[in-house]
Design a protein around this motif. Structure first.
Motif, PDB file in Angstrom:
ATOM      1  N   ALA A  58      -3.202   3.106   1.592  1.00 51.47           N
ATOM      2  CA  ALA A  58      -3.964   1.995   0.999  1.00 51.47           C
ATOM      3  C   ALA A  58      -3.990   2.112  -0.526  1.00 51.47           C
ATOM      4  O   ALA A  58      -3.877   1.111  -1.244  1.00 51.47           O
ATOM      5  CB  ALA A  58      -5.388   1.983   1.555  1.00 51.47           C
ATOM      6  N   GLU A  59      -4.101   3.347  -1.002  1.00 52.72           N
ATOM      7  CA  GLU A  59      -4.142   3.558  -2.454  1.00 52.72           C
ATOM      8  C   GLU A  59      -2.781   3.214  -3.088  1.00 52.72           C
ATOM      9  O   GLU A  59      -2.719   2.584  -4.155  1.00 52.72           O
ATOM     10  CB  GLU A  59      -4.486   5.028  -2.703  1.00 52.72           C
ATOM     11  CG  GLU A  59      -4.808   5.338  -4.123  1.00 52.72           C
ATOM     12  CD  GLU A  59      -5.043   6.827  -4.335  1.00 52.72           C
ATOM     13  OE1 GLU A  59      -4.817   7.626  -3.390  1.00 52.72           O
ATOM     14  OE2 GLU A  59      -5.441   7.172  -5.460  1.00 52.72           O
TER      15      GLU A  59
ATOM     16  N   GLN B 115      -0.644   1.136  -1.856  1.00 52.64           N
ATOM     17  CA  GLN B 115      -0.504  -0.323  -1.776  1.00 52.64           C
ATOM     18  C   GLN B 115      -1.231  -0.987  -2.955  1.00 52.64           C
ATOM     19  O   GLN B 115      -0.716  -1.925  -3.563  1.00 52.64           O
ATOM     20  CB  GLN B 115      -1.059  -0.813  -0.428  1.00 52.64           C
ATOM     21  CG  GLN B 115      -0.874  -2.287  -0.174  1.00 52.64           C
ATOM     22  CD  GLN B 115       0.598  -2.700   0.035  1.00 52.64           C
ATOM     23  OE1 GLN B 115       1.408  -1.904   0.506  1.00 52.64           O
ATOM     24  NE2 GLN B 115       0.930  -3.915  -0.332  1.00 52.64           N
ATOM     25  N   ARG B 116      -2.416  -0.482  -3.283  1.00 56.93           N
ATOM     26  CA  ARG B 116      -3.162  -1.044  -4.426  1.00 56.93           C
ATOM     27  C   ARG B 116      -2.400  -0.810  -5.738  1.00 56.93           C
ATOM     28  O   ARG B 116      -2.366  -1.651  -6.620  1.00 56.93           O
ATOM     29  CB  ARG B 116      -4.567  -0.414  -4.521  1.00 56.93           C
ATOM     30  CG  ARG B 116      -5.561  -0.968  -3.514  1.00 56.93           C
ATOM     31  CD  ARG B 116      -7.000  -0.608  -3.886  1.00 56.93           C
ATOM     32  NE  ARG B 116      -7.237   0.830  -3.902  1.00 56.93           N
ATOM     33  CZ  ARG B 116      -7.523   1.577  -2.822  1.00 56.93           C
ATOM     34  NH1 ARG B 116      -7.616   0.998  -1.635  1.00 56.93           N
ATOM     35  NH2 ARG B 116      -7.718   2.878  -2.928  1.00 56.93           N
TER      36      ARG B 116
ATOM     37  N   ALA C 289       0.262  -3.256  -5.930  1.00 58.01           N
ATOM     38  CA  ALA C 289      -0.268  -4.606  -6.203  1.00 58.01           C
ATOM     39  C   ALA C 289      -0.561  -4.798  -7.696  1.00 58.01           C
ATOM     40  O   ALA C 289      -0.575  -5.925  -8.194  1.00 58.01           O
ATOM     41  CB  ALA C 289      -1.527  -4.849  -5.373  1.00 58.01           C
ATOM     42  N   GLN C 290      -0.786  -3.679  -8.394  1.00 63.60           N
ATOM     43  CA  GLN C 290      -1.054  -3.764  -9.838  1.00 63.60           C
ATOM     44  C   GLN C 290       0.221  -3.845 -10.672  1.00 63.60           C
ATOM     45  O   GLN C 290       0.165  -3.813 -11.899  1.00 63.60           O
ATOM     46  CB  GLN C 290      -1.856  -2.536 -10.286  1.00 63.60           C
ATOM     47  CG  GLN C 290      -3.294  -2.555  -9.819  1.00 63.60           C
ATOM     48  CD  GLN C 290      -3.948  -1.179  -9.941  1.00 63.60           C
ATOM     49  OE1 GLN C 290      -3.409  -0.274 -10.584  1.00 63.60           O
ATOM     50  NE2 GLN C 290      -5.087  -1.015  -9.307  1.00 63.60           N
TER      51      GLN C 290
END
Ligand SMILES: CC(C)(COP(=O)(O)OP(=O)(O)OC[C@H]1O[C@@H](n2cnc3c(N)ncnc32)[C@H](O)[C@@H]1OP(=O)(O)O)[C@@H](O)C(=O)NCCC(=O)NCCS
Length: 201
Positions: free
Chosen positions: A29-30, A32-33, A36-37
């Motif tokens: 999840a980290e 993926q974030r 996304a940035q």
């Protein structure tokens, strides 16, 4: 080997306050974030932002059919607050013994132009040499302007360009670039890795 306790198992980082960890499934999840940035990067290479499963698929570390490597690493560079500031994907002994392939080096855009990427690469290169690397290899998507400028500054040279490489929503022209770590000549490299010869099928 237990990669968690062997100090040689991961690269060091000479940038104060940054530590290197190996990213695993629990970090999906980290990661993926973090992806996304970085929409500019994904738009430049895939023609679309990171897909919802991008991090999961990346952490699974699949290679193209028929390819194998000795070890694949997903490295996370964390700051003093534990936040990711950069990630690196690197595969040991891909295509030939001693050839290490950088699949991705992605730095938080707030730290572009600070020299962090270059220092990170110096440390990565030194570590790879201790682990038996003689060549670093990577693929630059032509049109990814920052990457096109970055790698040649570090001594990478193009051995082959390829057209028609489908990535995400885009069909790319790419440059395969290599850097000698142990004084090798490009001709030696191309003898080892025939698929990177300019005239390879
Ligand atoms: C490719 C990438 C890692 C390069 O990082 P970067 O921060 O842009 O590159 P640099 O560290 O060379 O810094 C860029 C500029 O800052 C300058 N700079 C500023 N302070 C500096 C310092 N203290 N030390 C060194 N350089 C410094 C550099 O001279 C350079 O200028 P130039 O491009 O005119 O030569 C980064 O752009 C990125 O993460 N891109 C998205 C992902 C990607 O495309 N990865 C590559 C494909 S695998």
């Amino acid at each position: 080997m237990n990669w968690d306790v062997d100090p040689q198992a991961l690269p060091g980082c000479s940038i104060e306050g940054i530590r290197v960890v190996e990213l695993r499934g629990r970090d999906e999840a980290e990661l993926q974030r973090f992806f996304a940035q970085a929409p500019d990067y994904f738009l430049a290479v895939n023609g679309e932002p990171a897909t919802p499963n991008e991090a999961r698929e990346e952490l699974q570390g699949q290679l193209p059919p028929g390819w194998r490597c000795r070890r694949m690493y997903w490295l996370g560079y964390r700051d003093g607050q534990g936040q990711l500031v950069a990630v690196v994907n690197i595969a040991a002994d891909l295509l030939a013994l001693g050839v290490w392939h950088i699949g991705l080096l992605l730095v938080d855009s707030r730290l572009h132009g600070t020299g962090l990427a270059q220092r990170l690469h110096v440390d990565l290169e030194a570590w790879a040499v201790t682990q038996g690397a003689e060549w670093l290899r990577l693929t630059v998507v032509l049109g990814n302007a920052k990457a096109e400028r970055f790698w040649p500054k570090l001594g990478y040279v193009t051995v082959r360009t390829r057209e028609g490489i489908r990535m995400g929503r885009q069909v790319n022209r790419v440059a395969i670039q290599v850097k000698a770590l142990a004084g090798g000549q490009v001709d030696d490299y191309l003898r080892r890795v025939a698929r990177d010869r300019a005239d390879a099928q």
